[in-house]
Design an enzyme around this catalytic site. Structure first.
Site, PDB file in Angstrom:
ATOM      1  N   HIS A  52       0.826  -1.223   0.000  1.00 20.95           N
ATOM      2  CA  HIS A  52       0.000   0.000   0.000  1.00 20.95           C
ATOM      3  C   HIS A  52       0.860   1.273   0.000  1.00 20.95           C
ATOM      4  O   HIS A  52       0.682   2.132  -0.880  1.00 20.95           O
ATOM      5  CB  HIS A  52      -0.963  -0.018   1.179  1.00 20.95           C
ATOM      6  CG  HIS A  52      -1.636   1.290   1.437  1.00 20.95           C
ATOM      7  ND1 HIS A  52      -2.528   1.865   0.544  1.00 20.95           N
ATOM      8  CD2 HIS A  52      -1.536   2.162   2.481  1.00 20.95           C
ATOM      9  CE1 HIS A  52      -2.952   3.019   1.036  1.00 20.95           C
ATOM     10  NE2 HIS A  52      -2.362   3.217   2.201  1.00 20.95           N
ATOM     11  N   HIS A  76       4.347   6.726   5.430  1.00 24.24           N
ATOM     12  CA  HIS A  76       3.221   7.474   6.015  1.00 24.24           C
ATOM     13  C   HIS A  76       2.456   6.721   7.094  1.00 24.24           C
ATOM     14  O   HIS A  76       1.753   7.331   7.898  1.00 24.24           O
ATOM     15  CB  HIS A  76       2.276   7.964   4.904  1.00 24.24           C
ATOM     16  CG  HIS A  76       1.371   6.921   4.338  1.00 24.24           C
ATOM     17  ND1 HIS A  76       1.712   6.155   3.251  1.00 24.24           N
ATOM     18  CD2 HIS A  76       0.117   6.534   4.688  1.00 24.24           C
ATOM     19  CE1 HIS A  76       0.716   5.335   2.950  1.00 24.24           C
ATOM     20  NE2 HIS A  76      -0.260   5.539   3.812  1.00 24.24           N
ATOM     21  N   GLU A  80       2.167   5.488  12.902  1.00 21.15           N
ATOM     22  CA  GLU A  80       0.851   5.097  13.427  1.00 21.15           C
ATOM     23  C   GLU A  80       0.755   3.594  13.671  1.00 21.15           C
ATOM     24  O   GLU A  80       0.244   3.152  14.700  1.00 21.15           O
ATOM     25  CB  GLU A  80      -0.244   5.519  12.441  1.00 21.15           C
ATOM     26  CG  GLU A  80      -1.640   5.136  12.920  1.00 21.15           C
ATOM     27  CD  GLU A  80      -2.685   5.330  11.833  1.00 21.15           C
ATOM     28  OE1 GLU A  80      -3.864   5.324  12.169  1.00 21.15           O
ATOM     29  OE2 GLU A  80      -2.310   5.460  10.650  1.00 21.15           O
ATOM     30  N   ASP A  81       1.236   2.777  12.717  1.00 20.00           N
ATOM     31  CA  ASP A  81       0.934   1.339  12.738  1.00 20.00           C
ATOM     32  C   ASP A  81       2.120   0.436  13.076  1.00 20.00           C
ATOM     33  O   ASP A  81       1.979  -0.781  13.080  1.00 20.00           O
ATOM     34  CB  ASP A  81       0.379   0.911  11.363  1.00 20.00           C
ATOM     35  CG  ASP A  81      -0.978   1.538  11.088  1.00 20.00           C
ATOM     36  OD1 ASP A  81      -1.659   1.889  12.053  1.00 20.00           O
ATOM     37  OD2 ASP A  81      -1.331   1.671   9.906  1.00 20.00           O
ATOM     38  N   ASP A 143      -3.204   8.370  -0.673  1.00 21.92           N
ATOM     39  CA  ASP A 143      -3.528   7.247   0.220  1.00 21.92           C
ATOM     40  C   ASP A 143      -4.998   6.854   0.069  1.00 21.92           C
ATOM     41  O   ASP A 143      -5.340   5.677  -0.069  1.00 21.92           O
ATOM     42  CB  ASP A 143      -3.225   7.669   1.667  1.00 21.92           C
ATOM     43  CG  ASP A 143      -3.737   6.678   2.691  1.00 21.92           C
ATOM     44  OD1 ASP A 143      -3.195   5.570   2.780  1.00 21.92           O
ATOM     45  OD2 ASP A 143      -4.707   7.022   3.414  1.00 21.92           O
ATOM     46  N   ASP A 263     -23.785  16.792 -23.793  1.00 21.93           N
ATOM     47  CA  ASP A 263     -22.337  16.988 -23.682  1.00 21.93           C
ATOM     48  C   ASP A 263     -21.708  15.947 -22.751  1.00 21.93           C
ATOM     49  O   ASP A 263     -21.284  16.248 -21.644  1.00 21.93           O
ATOM     50  CB  ASP A 263     -21.997  18.411 -23.229  1.00 21.93           C
ATOM     51  CG  ASP A 263     -22.791  18.838 -22.005  1.00 21.93           C
ATOM     52  OD1 ASP A 263     -23.791  18.168 -21.698  1.00 21.93           O
ATOM     53  OD2 ASP A 263     -22.408  19.821 -21.362  1.00 21.93           O
TER      54      ASP A 263
END
Length: 716
Positions: A52, A76, A80-81, A143, A263
């Site tokens: 990812h 990124h 956090e993870d 992301d 259109d």
């Protein structure tokens, strides 16, 4: 582009293609660091999680962004993870990258689809993060784009939540930043989740149209190239069918069927110079008929995000319309990348695009008006109005240009010039003709505002104004006028509340209450008391906690109303279902006692000429039992378990459902009235906020009588 299996070398090849001087060792180190930190982690699809971040980095290479942004994409999710820390990232990759990664982490933790109060506060944080470094939101958008491209691996419920958030927030934000391609793809991916049948129907009609009429795009592209060659203009011509969601939205807005929509194809002409743009326009208009009202010149009047282009719509002999956009290569780069063009590289060096807007200046313009907003709801409305805005350009009598969103009125024009002029507005002239204030202004019009000393904004202006700036200024002015009235009423309510416990509402007592309740001034306290934001019991309790009625002392339903004669019975009006905590009045009926109405009940107008039947009443201070019915009008998406979950939420809020009435049943939603027993109006408002936060609740409001067609009743 398939990015899931990109190696470090493959990613570096993408970066070197536009920036040969890239810091390859640092990008490779970031790749290896991210791979190690995410080792063992899996995505919903079962793929290694690190695919990812690599995919996000690859998306950003398409915008030819700088090394710091590419490295941030790779890292990124590490803070956090994973076990990685800010300090560790800073040590290995520098302060700039660490702060960017930290900024993306904070954005990820914002719940932008939560309740309105929290949503507004999180929007503030989002804009603050953007104002520090706009690259944070570029990484976040990439992301979100990759997550939407792979959304099928998520649970069904989470798919809907992510898609709605994407449609409401991230897609319009990308559009506001000038990244139109990303906005269109995000919208279409969200549309595929939210309305798969609608999107499939558009695709089927496209296939049928192509079968019947052949390759229209190739035919028109060839014709346009031929006309430009005849005019001596060197240019590239590209054509494409519009995205399914773009077509669907146009069908909904114009209430047209697909067969009547003309259109659905768009063409771009990329020229070598600005002069060639206008020469191309002449060649196109000579060959095809221009559609009146569909010409926009964003070259002479650029959008605030730096967008420049000429837009025109033309029709051929068969009546089919096509949209044509004409711009130079540099304008096209900004049109594709928006404010991201500031960091783009071309031919190995940082692009010096004269049309790229300064990100710091752009974000300060966007956030300037929001900083003055104190009310959460007003701020949220202003943000969403500005993000969805499509601009028109009008002129002052002196020839200055004023940019406004499509659908704006002279009221918006007045406030765009200055708040003082908006507040004093009494009329307007458009192109020298006096017009009503609700007139929708158009591109190129000259507007003159007529003002008068002593004029103040009217409540009706809130329905006329369309810009966040105008609406917030009107509300501020109205609140200032209302505040004086609420302060006066609050003084009487405070006197009465203190008198009930044998005390006086002295200045010292009110100052003490103000201090204990952390309010800025006694005036604010009285204003909130007068507007029912505070109760008299709460103010007394802030000064004399032992004397105030205790919450544990429940008031029986028979003694709930104060102001009745001894032995006089009462019932609550079924037209307005008044609840404890609301201001009330009684209407007497011979032999039937008193009917209690909310002070703003529409039915009271029937008794205006019978003042002898009116009784001043109030609810007894204290805690009431949950026995007072009110009706909630709820529109809910039609999904398995949705209604059951709503009923559970109501039960968890200590409220009891006594009845349900289904008003409308559609394939994708249903509307129903829920009869619920509450303690007081605060209990009602708390439950409504809880229900409104549910992602499957489309609309919720308190129902106060009126004509409702009953379709089906379900007894509980």
């Amino acid at each position: 582009m398939q990015t899931a299996d990109f190696s470090a070398d493959a990613l570096l090849d993408l970066v070197r293609a536009y920036n040969p001087k890239t810091n390859a060792p640092l990008i490779r180190a970031a790749y290896e660091f991210g791979a190690e930190m995410h080792k063992g982690q899996k995505r919903h699809s079962g793929e290694p999680y690190f695919t990812h971040p690599v995919a996000v980095a690859a998306i950003l290479t398409e915008q030819q962004l700088d090394d710091a942004t590419i490295i941030t994409a790779l890292l990124h999710d590490t803070i956090e993870d994973t076990k990685a820390s800010f300090t560790e990232v800073e040590k290995q990759f520098g302060r700039e990258v660490a702060e960017l990664v930290d900024g993306v982490t904070k954005l990820t933790n914002l719940q932008l689809n939560s309740t309105e109060t929290k949503q507004a506060e999180n929007f503030r944080k989002l804009f603050m993060a953007m104002s520090k470094d706009l690259r944070v939101i570029l990484v976040k958008l990439a992301d979100r784009l990759h997550n939407m491209r792979t959304i099928k691996a998520m649970r069904q419920e989470k798919q809907g939540k992510k898609a709605r958030e994407t449609m409401d927030i991230y897609a319009p934000l990308a559009g506001r930043m000038g990244m139109q391609w990303m906005r269109e793809e995000l919208e279409d991916l969200a549309f595929k989740v939210l309305n798969p049948e609608g999107r499939a129907s558009i695709m089927r009609r496209f296939i049928t149209l192509q079968r019947e009429s052949g390759d229209v795009i190739q035919r028109i592209t060839t014709d346009m190239r031929h006309e430009l060659e005849r005019a001596g203009v060197e240019a590239e011509v590209f054509g494409r069918a519009k995205k399914p969601y773009s077509i669907w939205r146009k069908m909904q807005e114009k209430e047209l069927s697909f067969s009547r929509l003309s259109d659905i194809y768009g063409f771009r002409i990329i020229t070598r110079s600005e002069e060639d743009c206008y020469q191309s326009l002449g060649a196109i208009h000579q060959r095809w008929r221009a559609v009146p009202g569909r010409f926009k010149d964003y070259i002479s009047q650029p959008k605030s995000n730096g967008y420049r282009s000429i837009h025109t719509t033309v029709s051929g002999r068969d009546g089919k319309r096509v949209e044509v956009q004409i711009r130079t290569r540099q304008m096209h780069d900004v049109a594709e990348s928006g404010v991201a063009a500031h960091w783009s590289y071309r031919d190995g060096v940082r692009a010096q695009n004269p049309f790229a807007v300064d990100p710091a200046k752009w974000i300060s313009q966007l956030t300037e008006q929001f900083d003055a907003e104190e009310d959460h709801e007003d701020f949220l409305e202003a943000v969403k109005l500005e993000m969805y805005a499509d601009q028109v350009f009008c002129f002052t009598p002196k020839g200055d240009v004023v940019k406004l969103p499509r659908g704006a009125t002279p009221i918006d024009f007045a406030y765009a010039i200055h708040t003082r002029i908006g507040n004093a507005c009494v009329g307007a002239k458009v192109d020298g003709m006096r017009v009503p204030l609700w007139t929708r202004v158009k591109n190129g019009q000259s507007i003159e505002i007529i003002s008068a000393e002593g004029q103040t904004p009217q409540v009706t202006w809130l329905d006329i104004a369309t810009t966040g700036k105008a609406k917030s200024a009107i509300r501020r002015s109205l609140r200032a006028v209302d505040k004086a009235r609420f302060v006066k009423l609050g003084q009487e309510l405070a006197r009465s509340a203190f008198a009930q416990v044998g005390r006086k509402a002295t200045d010292k007592a009110l100052r003490t209450a103000c201090k204990n309740m952390r309010l800025e001034s006694v005036e604010d306290l009285l204003a909130q008391l007068g507007s029912s934001e505070l109760t008299g019991r709460e103010v007394v309790q802030a000064v004399y906690a032992d004397l105030a009625p205790r919450k544990s002392d429940q008031i029986s339903a028979q003694e709930a109303v104060v102001g009745l004669e001894p032995g006089q019975s009462f019932d609550r009006g079924t037209c307005c279902h008044p609840l404890p905590g609301e201001r009330i009045v009684g209407i007497t009926f011979k032999g039937k006692g008193v009917t209690v109405h909310a002070i703003d009940c529409d039915k009271l107008s029937a008794y205006e000429d019978q003042p002898e039947r009116w009784i001043d009443l109030r609810w007894h201070d204290g805690t009431h039992p949950a026995v007072y019915d009110a009706v909630i009008d709820l529109t809910l998406s039609n999904g398995t378990g949705n209604l059951g979950r709503i009923c559970t939420l109501i039960g968890e809020a200590s409220a009891n459902i006594s009845d349900l009435e289904f008003i409308e049943r559609k394939p994708d939603f249903y509307r129903l009235l829920i009869y619920v027993s509450f303690r007081d109006v605060a209990h009602l408002h708390g439950l409504m906020m809880t229900l409104e936060a549910d992602s499957d609740v489309a609309q919720i409001r308190r129902h106060r009588g009126g004509d409702v067609v009953k379709r089906e009743r379900v007894s509980i």
